[in-house]
Scaffold this motif. Structure first.
Motif, mmCIF file in Angstrom:
data_model
loop_
_atom_site.group_PDB
_atom_site.id
_atom_site.type_symbol
_atom_site.label_atom_id
_atom_site.label_comp_id
_atom_site.label_asym_id
_atom_site.label_seq_id
_atom_site.Cartn_x
_atom_site.Cartn_y
_atom_site.Cartn_z
ATOM 1 N N ALA A 180 0.809 -1.202 0.000
ATOM 2 C CA ALA A 180 0.000 0.000 0.000
ATOM 3 C C ALA A 180 0.849 1.261 0.000
ATOM 4 C CB ALA A 180 -0.920 -0.003 1.215
ATOM 5 N N LEU A 181 1.905 1.255 0.819
ATOM 6 C CA LEU A 181 2.647 2.509 0.980
ATOM 7 C C LEU A 181 3.907 2.561 0.127
ATOM 8 C CD1 LEU A 181 2.349 3.315 4.763
ATOM 9 C CD2 LEU A 181 0.878 3.947 2.884
ATOM 10 N N ARG A 182 4.301 1.466 -0.482
ATOM 11 C CA ARG A 182 5.509 1.423 -1.303
ATOM 12 C C ARG A 182 6.702 1.979 -0.528
ATOM 13 N NH1 ARG A 182 4.263 3.927 -7.023
ATOM 14 N NH2 ARG A 182 2.218 4.523 -6.287
ATOM 15 N N LEU A 183 6.893 1.437 0.671
ATOM 16 C CA LEU A 183 7.990 1.929 1.508
ATOM 17 C C LEU A 183 9.280 1.223 1.128
ATOM 18 C CD1 LEU A 183 6.134 1.888 4.905
ATOM 19 C CD2 LEU A 183 6.871 3.893 3.636
ATOM 20 N N PRO A 184 10.416 1.878 1.376
ATOM 21 C CA PRO A 184 11.694 1.192 1.148
ATOM 22 C C PRO A 184 11.850 0.008 2.114
ATOM 23 C CG PRO A 184 12.018 3.502 1.774
ATOM 24 C CD PRO A 184 10.566 3.267 1.760
ATOM 25 N N GLN A 185 12.619 -0.963 1.665
ATOM 26 C CA GLN A 185 12.717 -2.221 2.408
ATOM 27 C C GLN A 185 13.199 -2.008 3.857
ATOM 28 O OE1 GLN A 185 11.483 -4.836 0.943
ATOM 29 N NE2 GLN A 185 11.741 -6.098 2.760
ATOM 30 N N PRO A 186 14.220 -1.193 4.134
ATOM 31 C CA PRO A 186 14.672 -1.030 5.535
ATOM 32 C C PRO A 186 13.568 -0.501 6.445
ATOM 33 C CG PRO A 186 16.249 -0.072 3.998
ATOM 34 C CD PRO A 186 15.064 -0.467 3.195
ATOM 35 N N VAL A 187 12.806 0.483 5.951
ATOM 36 C CA VAL A 187 11.734 1.047 6.766
ATOM 37 C C VAL A 187 10.693 -0.026 7.050
ATOM 38 C CG1 VAL A 187 9.969 2.835 6.866
ATOM 39 C CG2 VAL A 187 12.146 3.296 5.744
ATOM 40 N N LEU A 188 10.397 -0.792 6.011
ATOM 41 C CA LEU A 188 9.382 -1.827 6.152
ATOM 42 C C LEU A 188 9.813 -2.848 7.218
ATOM 43 C CD1 LEU A 188 6.805 -2.003 4.565
ATOM 44 C CD2 LEU A 188 7.898 -3.608 3.016
ATOM 45 N N GLU A 189 11.110 -3.205 7.195
ATOM 46 C CA GLU A 189 11.590 -4.177 8.175
ATOM 47 C C GLU A 189 11.563 -3.594 9.583
ATOM 48 O OE1 GLU A 189 15.381 -5.248 6.627
ATOM 49 O OE2 GLU A 189 14.503 -6.477 5.024
ATOM 50 N N LEU A 191 9.486 -1.368 10.697
ATOM 51 C CA LEU A 191 8.088 -1.347 11.132
ATOM 52 C C LEU A 191 7.644 -2.751 11.538
ATOM 53 C CD1 LEU A 191 6.615 1.020 8.422
ATOM 54 C CD2 LEU A 191 6.697 1.477 10.866
ATOM 55 N N ALA A 192 8.089 -3.735 10.752
ATOM 56 C CA ALA A 192 7.669 -5.097 11.037
ATOM 57 C C ALA A 192 8.210 -5.551 12.392
ATOM 58 C CB ALA A 192 8.135 -6.021 9.912
ATOM 59 N N ARG A 193 9.421 -5.096 12.744
ATOM 60 C CA ARG A 193 9.982 -5.465 14.043
ATOM 61 C C ARG A 193 9.123 -4.936 15.177
ATOM 62 N NH1 ARG A 193 14.990 -4.621 11.731
ATOM 63 N NH2 ARG A 193 15.163 -2.495 12.524
ATOM 64 N N LEU A 194 8.460 -3.794 14.938
ATOM 65 C CA LEU A 194 7.575 -3.225 15.953
ATOM 66 C C LEU A 194 6.182 -3.835 15.878
ATOM 67 C CD1 LEU A 194 8.575 0.500 15.519
ATOM 68 C CD2 LEU A 194 9.349 -1.089 17.276
ATOM 69 N N GLY A 195 5.968 -4.759 14.983
ATOM 70 C CA GLY A 195 4.651 -5.389 14.863
ATOM 71 C C GLY A 195 3.678 -4.581 14.036
ATOM 72 N N LEU A 196 4.198 -3.622 13.263
ATOM 73 C CA LEU A 196 3.316 -2.799 12.431
ATOM 74 C C LEU A 196 3.349 -3.373 11.023
ATOM 75 C CD1 LEU A 196 4.623 0.628 13.712
ATOM 76 C CD2 LEU A 196 2.573 -0.555 14.458
ATOM 77 N N ARG A 197 2.282 -4.056 10.635
ATOM 78 C CA ARG A 197 2.282 -4.728 9.343
ATOM 79 C C ARG A 197 1.184 -4.232 8.427
ATOM 80 N NH1 ARG A 197 5.656 -9.027 10.156
ATOM 81 N NH2 ARG A 197 6.019 -9.413 12.363
ATOM 82 N N GLN A 198 0.155 -3.623 8.983
ATOM 83 C CA GLN A 198 -0.964 -3.181 8.157
ATOM 84 C C GLN A 198 -1.205 -1.695 8.376
ATOM 85 O OE1 GLN A 198 -3.817 -6.021 9.468
ATOM 86 N NE2 GLN A 198 -3.488 -7.343 7.670
ATOM 87 N N VAL A 199 -1.931 -1.113 7.429
ATOM 88 C CA VAL A 199 -2.095 0.340 7.450
ATOM 89 C C VAL A 199 -2.792 0.781 8.728
ATOM 90 C CG1 VAL A 199 -3.139 2.288 6.250
ATOM 91 C CG2 VAL A 199 -2.102 0.451 4.943
#
Lengths: 498, 247
Positions: A180-189, A191-199
């Motif tokens: 959805a957000l087309r974020l760069p891979q590092p940012v996405l990772e 966020l995922a570490r914080l448990g943020l996976r969906q909008v």
């Protein structure tokens, strides 16, 4: 009224482009593109078959070849990909005049008010996808009330949804962040570490800390997809002022058929111009080829025109540049630039008389339009300069030239000037005296008369004036009169006198 | 005529006039354009109709480009309307000559009425001239070039000129050829012999449809008055230097 936007995600644009340009590639073998990154070779794009085997963009080329020995590889070419995307955006102008690219692999169509022409937005979306599939281009699409929302839906969902306006936030809330957000891979990772996976995980958080931790860019993207802040769509071509369109049941190939379609389009467009009280300064003919390419030829006119006969004559030559290939399935005539025209001025073509000033001006404008299609045509305007090369400015032939300066008639100027002054051999008794002997085109002439000098000082405020010049008017024994000058110790022939 | 005389007492003058009109009609020279006054050239030349007919194409041959251009510009200026100057190729040697509006203004040609056209290919130049001659808003067109000019090409131009009513001039070097031009002129310089002020030209009418060739005449172009004047009783231009117009 809110806008409606259709977003397309061309998920395999790079490989689809290669398959389209190389039709003899075996369709059952996987295809991927690669590029060098430092000393490593990495995959850039993979097609469906390669992705099914577990290849991902960013993977090492050597690994990919080990996993899939029959993988076809081509070097990545983002420039060509961008060109294809642009040409597809032009192609999509068959649906709406406002289409934009959404790099690297998306298209945005502003379909506000266009849906009903196709029997609803869902039918429009289905038509776009079906045609793209026929071209061999995999695409997913979505329609929503904001461009970014539609783009997020097209990327993150694979059921081609049509979302009503006003519920953008609810629609994007369950989408995964990556698509959805087309974020760069590092940012996405991160966020995922914080448990943020969906909008909706992000929407629930306070904005301030989010911006401090991940930067403004994340919030900007979030606001765009939720429709809180809309960015203007930059169309690939400015929307035309007036347009006439023909959908063709049978593709047209021959020049005769194209001419016939153009005739109808011209009649249609000129009728619209007349009703609107306008005339066109620039008219473009767009032709959609069966294979998805869009070709364009344009003509310009000096005065605002709405005479079909005149525009037809202007199109006669550029139409030869069209390449129909397998035929055109749709043609449109766009008035790109229009101007108001007084009602009475455009008399019937062909009956323009010698007397009427307005009619004569129109006939002259049409003549100059025709000539300018092929040749260099200019009027001249006097400039405030005594340097011969600078004393005349080329002017658009339709402009009104300023009045002639009185000094022009007084001076014994030449009537013809050499575009490039030619060196001459001249003998003068003393360095400041008029020449007495002249060698021109391999023949020596004893001059019968010489007058001068007319001394022209260079214009120091202008670049490229060169040294001071002394002009002499000389007469050969035959009576031929020449305009010669001495500039910096050299003698030059610069013009022919009457 | 003898058979007509024996049959009936015909009015011979009327018959001659009718025949002349018929020939003129077939030739297309005297096509009825009473609204178009001929363009005056010079007093005393005795041209048929009093000058160069409009709605017709005329040839101006010259080996001295300055003379030819000035003579053409004087004629074009007298047409009184918008004028196109079409240049093609390099007719006089290897120098590319461009019409220079300040000098043409001295010939009476207002730069506001002048449109310059440059055509690299001869075919384009002929096309441009034909289109321009056909246009009713143009009163004069000159084509300066040295491409192939045959009967067909000039006839096309002539027909176009008859449609539009403009004066067409073909300014070119070389010798008289087979063309459909209504008149063919040769212009060359004569040394003035007294300063360099008003140029003197040697003017010769080599061919005229419906008229006799004439000349050579010596004319002086009075720049200040803007007129061409026939020089009385001066024949020194027949000197060999002038018969070859220039180097």
């Amino acid at each position: 009224m809110t806008g409606r936007f259709l977003a397309l995600h061309l998920s395999e644009l790079a490989t689809d482009r290669i398959r389209r340009s190389e039709p003899d590639l075996p369709p059952d073998r996987p295809l991927a593109t690669w590029a060098a990154s430092g000393s490593r070779r990495l995959l850039v794009a993979v097609d469906r078959a390669a992705a099914g085997a577990g290849l991902r963009p960013g993977g090492a080329l050597a690994d990919a070849q080990a996993i899939l020995p029959d993988l076809i590889l081509r070097p990545a070419d983002p420039v060509r990909d961008g060109e294809v995307l642009r040409s597809l955006a032009h192609w999509a102008r068959r649906y709406t005049p406002l289409t934009a690219t959404d790099p690297p692999d998306g298209l945005i169509l502003d379909i506000t008010g266009c849906g009903h022409l196709w029997g609803g937005e869902a039918a429009l979306l289905a038509d776009v996808l079906a045609r793209l599939r026929r071209f061999g281009i995999a695409a997913r699409g979505a329609v929503a009330g904001a461009a970014a929302t539609a783009a997020a839906l097209a990327r993150a969902r694979d059921d081609n949804p049509v979302a009503v306006s006003g519920i953008e936030e609810a629609v994007v809330a369950p989408l995964p962040l990556g698509g959805a957000l087309r974020l760069p891979q590092p940012v996405l990772e991160a966020l995922a570490r914080l448990g943020l996976r969906q909008v909706h995980h992000l929407l629930a958080l306070p904005r301030g800390p989010l911006a401090r931790r991940f930067g403004r860019d994340l919030l900007d993207r979030l606001d765009a997809v939720t429709g809180r802040r809309t960015a203007p769509v930059q169309p690939v071509a400015p929307p035309p002022e007036l347009v006439a369109v023909r959908e063709l049941l049978e593709p047209v190939i021959t020049r005769t058929a194209i001419d016939a379609v153009l005739d109808r389009l011209l009649d249609d467009l000129c009728g619209r111009l007349r009703r609107a009280g306008l005339g066109a300064r620039r008219v473009a003919l767009l032709a959609w080829r069966v294979d998805g390419a869009v070709q364009e030829v344009a003509v310009g006119t000096g005065l605002a025109m709405r005479e079909p006969a005149h525009l037809r004559r202007l199109f006669a030559e550029p139409l030869g540049g069209l390449e129909p290939g397998l035929g055109f399935e749709r043609m449109a005539l766009e008035a790109r630039v229009t101007e108001g025209v007084a009602a009475g001025i455009q008399g019937g073509f062909g009956v323009v008389g010698r007397g009427g000033g307005a009619e004569a001006a129109m006939a002259l404008a049409q003549l100059l339009d025709r000539l300018r299609q092929r040749l260099l045509v200019q009027r001249v305007a006097p400039l405030a300069s005594h340097w011969p090369e600078h004393s005349v400015a080329a002017l658009d032939p339709h402009g009104t030239p300023p009045a002639m300066p009185p000094g022009w008639v007084a001076q014994p100027w030449p009537v013809l000037l050499l575009r490039r002054p030619q060196p001459l051999e001249v003998v003068a008794l003393l360095s400041d005296e008029p020449p007495s002997l002249l060698r021109w085109r391999g023949q020596a002439y004893r001059l019968r008369g010489a007058e001068g000098p007319l001394r022209l000082e260079p214009e120091w405020w202008r670049a490229g004036s060169g040294p001071r010049r002394d002009y002499y008017r000389v007469e050969l024994p035959s009576g031929t009169r020449l305009w010669v000058c001495r500039a910096g110790g050299r003698w030059l022939l610069h013009g022919h006198l009457p | 005529m003898s058979s007509a005389d024996s049959d009936a007492p015909l009015d011979q003058a009327a018959v001659l006039a009718a025949l002349r009109a018929r020939v003129a009609r077939q030739e297309g020279a005297g096509r009825a354009r009473p609204d178009l006054a001929p363009v005056p050239v010079c007093e005393g030349l005795g041209l048929p109709g009093g000058g160069l007919s409009r709605a017709a194409v005329h040839e101006v041959l010259t080996d001295a480009p300055g003379c030819g251009a000035a003579f053409s510009a004087v004629l074009l200026a007298r047409t009184g309307g918008t004028v196109l100057w079409i240049a093609s190729g390099r007719p006089w040697g290897q120098d590319e000559l461009v019409a220079w509006p300040p000098g043409l203004a001295r010939c009476g040609l207002d730069p506001a009425r002048l449109v310059l056209v440059r055509a690299e290919r001869w075919g384009d130049a002929l096309w441009a001239m034909e289109e321009a001659l056909r246009c009713p808003a143009v009163t004069g067109v000159v084509l300066a070039g040295n491409g192939r000019l045959d009967l067909t090409a000039t006839r096309r131009l002539q027909l176009a000129a008859e449609t539009g009513g403009a004066l067409g001039l073909l300014l070119r070097p070389g010798a008289v050829g087979h063309t459909a031009a209504v008149t063919c002129w040769r212009v060359g310089p004569i040394g003035a012999g007294h300063g360099l002020e008003d140029p003197r030209w040697r003017l010769e009418l080599l061919r005229a449809r419906g008229g006799r060739p004439g000349g050579p005449w010596a004319v002086t172009w009075r720049v200040a008055a803007g007129t061409l004047e026939l020089d009385e009783g001066r024949a020194e231009f027949d000197a060999p230097s002038a018969s070859r117009a220039s180097g």
